[in-house]
Write a protein that holds these residues in place. Structure first.
Motif, PDB file in Angstrom:
ATOM      1  N   SER A  77      -0.411  -0.168  26.220  1.00 38.75           N
ATOM      2  CA  SER A  77      -0.574  -1.333  25.345  1.00 38.75           C
ATOM      3  C   SER A  77      -0.489  -0.883  23.895  1.00 38.75           C
ATOM      4  N   PHE A  78       0.086  -1.754  23.072  1.00 40.43           N
ATOM      5  CA  PHE A  78       0.124  -1.488  21.630  1.00 40.43           C
ATOM      6  C   PHE A  78       0.276  -2.804  20.885  1.00 40.43           C
ATOM      7  N   PRO A  79      -0.124  -2.818  19.611  1.00 45.89           N
ATOM      8  CA  PRO A  79       0.008  -4.050  18.825  1.00 45.89           C
ATOM      9  C   PRO A  79       1.481  -4.448  18.681  1.00 45.89           C
ATOM     10  N   ARG A  80       1.730  -5.744  18.796  1.00 45.19           N
ATOM     11  CA  ARG A  80       3.093  -6.251  18.593  1.00 45.19           C
ATOM     12  C   ARG A  80       3.494  -6.025  17.137  1.00 45.19           C
ATOM     13  N   PRO A  81       4.755  -5.713  16.880  1.00 46.82           N
ATOM     14  CA  PRO A  81       5.211  -5.550  15.493  1.00 46.82           C
ATOM     15  C   PRO A  81       5.093  -6.834  14.675  1.00 46.82           C
ATOM     16  N   VAL A  82       5.275  -7.980  15.325  1.00 45.12           N
ATOM     17  CA  VAL A  82       5.059  -9.296  14.708  1.00 45.12           C
ATOM     18  C   VAL A  82       4.309 -10.135  15.730  1.00 45.12           C
ATOM     19  N   SER A  83       3.507 -11.071  15.282  1.00 46.13           N
ATOM     20  CA  SER A  83       2.724 -11.866  16.226  1.00 46.13           C
ATOM     21  C   SER A  83       3.629 -12.779  17.057  1.00 46.13           C
ATOM     22  N   GLN A  84       3.155 -13.103  18.230  1.00 44.32           N
ATOM     23  CA  GLN A  84       3.912 -13.946  19.153  1.00 44.32           C
ATOM     24  C   GLN A  84       4.270 -15.275  18.497  1.00 44.32           C
ATOM     25  N   ALA A  85       5.525 -15.669  18.649  1.00 47.55           N
ATOM     26  CA  ALA A  85       6.069 -16.942  18.178  1.00 47.55           C
ATOM     27  C   ALA A  85       6.135 -17.061  16.663  1.00 47.55           C
ATOM     28  N   SER A  86       5.960 -15.947  15.961  1.00 47.63           N
ATOM     29  CA  SER A  86       6.120 -16.001  14.508  1.00 47.63           C
ATOM     30  C   SER A  86       7.608 -16.085  14.171  1.00 47.63           C
ATOM     31  N   LEU A  87       7.924 -16.312  12.943  1.00 44.78           N
ATOM     32  CA  LEU A  87       9.301 -16.506  12.500  1.00 44.78           C
ATOM     33  C   LEU A  87      10.223 -15.367  12.915  1.00 44.78           C
ATOM     34  N   PHE A  88       9.741 -14.126  12.901  1.00 46.50           N
ATOM     35  CA  PHE A  88      10.588 -12.975  13.194  1.00 46.50           C
ATOM     36  C   PHE A  88      10.438 -12.440  14.617  1.00 46.50           C
ATOM     37  N   ASP A  89       9.760 -13.172  15.483  1.00 46.57           N
ATOM     38  CA  ASP A  89       9.586 -12.762  16.872  1.00 46.57           C
ATOM     39  C   ASP A  89      10.857 -13.067  17.653  1.00 46.57           C
ATOM     40  N   ARG A  90      11.491 -12.007  18.195  1.00 47.22           N
ATOM     41  CA  ARG A  90      12.736 -12.185  18.944  1.00 47.22           C
ATOM     42  C   ARG A  90      12.544 -12.113  20.452  1.00 47.22           C
ATOM     43  N   ASP A  91      11.310 -11.893  20.898  1.00 41.79           N
ATOM     44  CA  ASP A  91      11.019 -11.834  22.326  1.00 41.79           C
ATOM     45  C   ASP A  91       9.622 -12.416  22.532  1.00 41.79           C
ATOM     46  N   ILE A  92       9.541 -13.735  22.568  1.00 39.41           N
ATOM     47  CA  ILE A  92       8.260 -14.445  22.539  1.00 39.41           C
ATOM     48  C   ILE A  92       7.326 -14.050  23.687  1.00 39.41           C
ATOM     49  N   HIS A  93       7.883 -13.657  24.825  1.00 37.20           N
ATOM     50  CA  HIS A  93       7.063 -13.287  25.977  1.00 37.20           C
ATOM     51  C   HIS A  93       6.935 -11.773  26.141  1.00 37.20           C
ATOM     52  N   SER A  94       7.571 -11.015  25.261  1.00 39.62           N
ATOM     53  CA  SER A  94       7.607  -9.546  25.350  1.00 39.62           C
ATOM     54  C   SER A  94       8.229  -9.089  26.667  1.00 39.62           C
ATOM     55  N   GLY A  95       9.051  -9.916  27.242  1.00 35.38           N
ATOM     56  CA  GLY A  95       9.646  -9.628  28.541  1.00 35.38           C
ATOM     57  C   GLY A  95      10.716  -8.564  28.539  1.00 35.38           C
ATOM     58  N   GLN A  96      11.213  -8.169  27.375  1.00 35.00           N
ATOM     59  CA  GLN A  96      12.263  -7.155  27.311  1.00 35.00           C
ATOM     60  C   GLN A  96      11.779  -5.827  26.733  1.00 35.00           C
ATOM     61  N   HIS A  97      10.528  -5.754  26.370  1.00 39.21           N
ATOM     62  CA  HIS A  97      10.012  -4.535  25.741  1.00 39.21           C
ATOM     63  C   HIS A  97      10.027  -3.323  26.675  1.00 39.21           C
ATOM     64  N   HIS A  98      10.043  -3.529  27.962  1.00 36.31           N
ATOM     65  CA  HIS A  98       9.976  -2.424  28.912  1.00 36.31           C
ATOM     66  C   HIS A  98      11.255  -1.600  28.992  1.00 36.31           C
ATOM     67  N   VAL A  99      12.360  -2.114  28.513  1.00 39.85           N
ATOM     68  CA  VAL A  99      13.657  -1.468  28.732  1.00 39.85           C
ATOM     69  C   VAL A  99      13.729  -0.041  28.185  1.00 39.85           C
ATOM     70  N   PRO A 100      13.348   0.235  26.923  1.00 39.83           N
ATOM     71  CA  PRO A 100      13.419   1.628  26.464  1.00 39.83           C
ATOM     72  C   PRO A 100      12.577   2.577  27.320  1.00 39.83           C
ATOM     73  N   LEU A 101      11.454   2.103  27.808  1.00 38.16           N
ATOM     74  CA  LEU A 101      10.617   2.923  28.663  1.00 38.16           C
ATOM     75  C   LEU A 101      11.280   3.154  30.021  1.00 38.16           C
ATOM     76  N   ALA A 102      11.877   2.120  30.581  1.00 40.74           N
ATOM     77  CA  ALA A 102      12.518   2.217  31.888  1.00 40.74           C
ATOM     78  C   ALA A 102      13.683   3.204  31.892  1.00 40.74           C
ATOM     79  N   VAL A 103      14.428   3.264  30.822  1.00 42.00           N
ATOM     80  CA  VAL A 103      15.598   4.153  30.769  1.00 42.00           C
ATOM     81  C   VAL A 103      15.278   5.539  30.209  1.00 42.00           C
TER      82      VAL A 103
END
Length: 109
Positions: A77-103
């Motif tokens: 777990s870690f703090p989001r770079p921008v809060s959920q649903a803020s203007l600059f949030d490009r992944d509102i559900h954080s559903g794609q954050h796992h990809v760098p870790l997976a590969v």
């Protein structure tokens, strides 16, 4: 000469996923297939706060890693770079954050 593709964390896992842990945190979970895969994912010299900070461009100090050997699970777990649903949030559900870790390639043993 044949090039081999490196083994990644995703190759050793049933599932690697990411999700919100509230509007200000991201959580990623690695569900490893077996104890051998867990041993690699839980190895603090391989997967640690420094590695996660580099992959996600976040501060090392804010990262929390939970290793759960009875379930073959590593949770990060870690703090989001921008809060959920803020203007600059490009992944509102954080559903794609796992990809760098997976590969992430695992070290050769």
């Amino acid at each position: 000469m044949t090039e081999t593709t490196p083994t990644t964390l995703a190759d050793l896992a049933h599932e690697i996923r990411s999700k919100n842990a509230g509007p200000f945190w991201v959580t990623m979970e690695l569900f490893m297939r077996d104890a051998d895969g867990y041993r690699i994912a839980a190895d603090e010299s391989f997967l640690n706060e420094r590695t996660v900070a580099r992959l996600y461009d976040v501060d090392e100090e804010g990262i929390q890693i939970f290793r759960i050997p009875s379930l073959n699970v590593v949770k990060i777990s870690f703090p989001r770079p921008v809060s959920q649903a803020s203007l600059f949030d490009r992944d509102i559900h954080s559903g794609q954050h796992h990809v760098p870790l997976a590969v992430l390639p695992v070290p050769d043993n």
